[in-house]
Design a protein around this motif. Structure first.
Motif, PDB file in Angstrom:
ATOM      1  N   CYS A   1     -23.569 -45.122   8.343  1.00 26.70           N
ATOM      2  CA  CYS A   1     -24.755 -44.543   9.501  1.00 26.70           C
ATOM      3  C   CYS A   1     -25.673 -43.636   8.617  1.00 26.70           C
ATOM      4  CB  CYS A   1     -23.998 -43.851  10.550  1.00 26.70           C
ATOM      5  SG  CYS A   1     -23.236 -45.057  11.573  1.00 26.70           S
TER       6      CYS A   1
ATOM      7  N   SER B   1     -22.714 -49.368  13.410  1.00 23.63           N
ATOM      8  CA  SER B   1     -23.568 -48.332  14.119  1.00 23.63           C
ATOM      9  C   SER B   1     -24.923 -48.381  13.134  1.00 23.63           C
ATOM     10  CB  SER B   1     -23.046 -47.079  14.322  1.00 23.63           C
ATOM     11  OG  SER B   1     -22.942 -46.422  13.431  1.00 23.63           O
TER      12      SER B   1
ATOM     13  N   LYS C   1      -9.782 -39.550  19.512  1.00 25.98           N
ATOM     14  CA  LYS C   1     -11.209 -38.931  20.023  1.00 25.98           C
ATOM     15  C   LYS C   1     -11.383 -37.808  20.583  1.00 25.98           C
ATOM     16  CE  LYS C   1     -14.878 -40.893  22.817  1.00 25.98           C
ATOM     17  NZ  LYS C   1     -15.348 -42.001  23.930  1.00 25.98           N
TER      18      LYS C   1
ATOM     19  N   ARG D   1     -18.335 -48.686  20.118  1.00 27.76           N
ATOM     20  CA  ARG D   1     -18.790 -48.012  21.432  1.00 27.76           C
ATOM     21  C   ARG D   1     -19.044 -46.601  21.357  1.00 27.76           C
ATOM     22  NH1 ARG D   1     -14.423 -51.239  23.065  1.00 27.76           N
ATOM     23  NH2 ARG D   1     -12.938 -49.712  23.111  1.00 27.76           N
ATOM     24  N   LEU D   2     -18.936 -46.133  20.249  1.00 25.44           N
ATOM     25  CA  LEU D   2     -19.073 -44.476  20.077  1.00 25.44           C
ATOM     26  C   LEU D   2     -20.577 -44.156  19.959  1.00 25.44           C
ATOM     27  CD1 LEU D   2     -16.295 -43.907  17.346  1.00 25.44           C
ATOM     28  CD2 LEU D   2     -16.099 -43.509  20.084  1.00 25.44           C
ATOM     29  N   SER D   3     -20.811 -43.057  20.472  1.00 24.31           N
ATOM     30  CA  SER D   3     -22.180 -42.646  20.629  1.00 24.31           C
ATOM     31  C   SER D   3     -22.729 -42.492  19.166  1.00 24.31           C
ATOM     32  CB  SER D   3     -22.448 -41.233  21.388  1.00 24.31           C
ATOM     33  OG  SER D   3     -23.605 -40.632  21.186  1.00 24.31           O
ATOM     34  N   VAL D   4     -24.061 -43.044  18.969  1.00 21.36           N
ATOM     35  CA  VAL D   4     -24.805 -42.940  17.573  1.00 21.36           C
ATOM     36  C   VAL D   4     -25.211 -41.437  17.359  1.00 21.36           C
ATOM     37  CG1 VAL D   4     -26.666 -43.614  16.165  1.00 21.36           C
ATOM     38  CG2 VAL D   4     -25.368 -45.273  17.392  1.00 21.36           C
ATOM     39  N   ASP D   5     -25.322 -40.906  18.375  1.00 20.41           N
ATOM     40  CA  ASP D   5     -25.693 -39.203  18.443  1.00 20.41           C
ATOM     41  C   ASP D   5     -24.627 -38.526  17.991  1.00 20.41           C
ATOM     42  OD1 ASP D   5     -28.398 -39.943  19.283  1.00 20.41           O
ATOM     43  OD2 ASP D   5     -27.933 -39.572  21.288  1.00 20.41           O
ATOM     44  N   SER D   6     -23.322 -38.968  18.325  1.00 26.64           N
ATOM     45  CA  SER D   6     -22.040 -37.948  18.022  1.00 26.64           C
ATOM     46  C   SER D   6     -21.174 -38.473  16.801  1.00 26.64           C
ATOM     47  CB  SER D   6     -21.171 -37.798  19.248  1.00 26.64           C
ATOM     48  OG  SER D   6     -22.277 -37.378  20.473  1.00 26.64           O
ATOM     49  N   TRP D   7     -21.230 -39.749  16.457  1.00 27.26           N
ATOM     50  CA  TRP D   7     -20.510 -40.550  15.583  1.00 27.26           C
ATOM     51  C   TRP D   7     -21.121 -41.122  14.481  1.00 27.26           C
ATOM     52  CZ3 TRP D   7     -15.013 -39.682  15.939  1.00 27.26           C
ATOM     53  CH2 TRP D   7     -14.678 -39.152  17.156  1.00 27.26           C
TER      54      TRP D   7
ATOM     55  N   LYS E   1     -17.008 -37.620  13.073  1.00 30.58           N
ATOM     56  CA  LYS E   1     -17.596 -37.139  14.163  1.00 30.58           C
ATOM     57  C   LYS E   1     -18.592 -35.880  13.878  1.00 30.58           C
ATOM     58  CE  LYS E   1     -16.446 -34.717  18.787  1.00 30.58           C
ATOM     59  NZ  LYS E   1     -15.518 -34.245  19.635  1.00 30.58           N
TER      60      LYS E   1
END
Length: 270
Positions: free
Chosen positions: A9, A26, A209, A242-248, A269
């Protein structure tokens, strides 16, 4: 030369620098530090695949959690490092003395030992929570610790005979966990019929998580050469996607022409 599929990422604003094709987890970044790559030898992907056309030299962005580990990742690609060795190097990049970590699948104890060495300090604030559903695995882990660390260091390790899906039952609430590590498959040297499963691994990932602090890591070495292994990898990938790109920040390392080789998955994270 083995082909390696990598998904890393980056800041999305950098993506317009790369030739993209849709693929894995991601966003993405290009790999290698001063090394030359030929066409089709390397792909960096998630929602992108980067193929080099001719010679190119790129390095990981300073914002990438794996920045500084280029040589180690190349070592895995060239077969010079095992998947578990690379995982340990990534942990060392994340962990600090005094951190609290979880070995979700103790196995024969080598991951537990590596974690302990990374977090143990004189203050005694570091802690390793280890678990395995097999008593033999915990006995092997305990024996390895007896042979390699001091009694004071061993006291920093808490071992539990439970499934990794129940980690939240033994780790105190609101514990600031920096690393949760999984080695998915069966116990080396043990009963190959006893394996981790997609259902329990998904529950464990959900628990991890919730426990992980900012700057922490969920690390997985996924063995796919046994029945159920590929399905478990699919479950891990689906969870990460499914994890948020903004947070992970999510990464996957897989040898494309060695289909039974273990797959490394890292979820950082932010």
């Amino acid at each position: 030369m083995s082909a390696l599929r990598i998904c890393l990422c980056l800041n999305p604003v950098l993506l317009n620098r790369f030739l993209t094709q849709t693929n894995l987890l991601s966003s993405s970044c290009a790999l290698s530090s001063s090394l030359k790559w030929t066409s089709k030898s390397l792909c960096c992907s998630s929602k992108s695949i980067v193929h080099s056309n001719g010679d190119t030299s790129t390095s990981l962005s300073r914002n990438c959690p794996l920045s500084g580990l280029e040589d180690e990742l190349v070592g895995y690609r060239l077969g010079k490092k095992k998947a578990t060795e690379v995982a340990h190097l990534v942990w060392r990049h994340v962990l600090h003395k005094g951190d609290i970590v979880i070995d979700a699948t103790c196995g024969n104890g080598y991951d537990t030992l590596a974690m302990l060495k990374m977090v143990a300090d004189e203050s005694g604030s570091g802690r390793v929570y280890g678990m395995d559903i097999q008593i033999d695995a915990l006995k092997n882990t305990s024996s390895l610790l007896d042979a390699t660390v001091t009694q004071k260091e061993k006291e920093l390790v808490k071992l539990f005979p439970i499934c990794h899906s129940r980690m939240d039952e033994v780790v105190p609430e609101n514990t600031a966990v920096r690393l949760v590590a999984f080695n998915l498959g069966y116990l080396p040297g043990g009963d190959k019929g006893i394996i981790t499963t997609s259902k329990t691994t998904l529950l464990a990932l959900e628990a991890a998580k919730k426990m992980l602090i900012s700057g922490g890591l969920i690390s997985l070495v996924v063995y796919v050469g046994h029945p159920g292994g590929s399905e478990e990898l699919d479950t891990v990938e689906a969870f990460a996607s499914r994890l948020s790109v903004d947070s992970w920040t999510c990464c996957k390392f897989q040898m494309l022409n060695r289909p039974l080789a273990p797959v490394l998955v890292f979820m950082f994270k932010r």
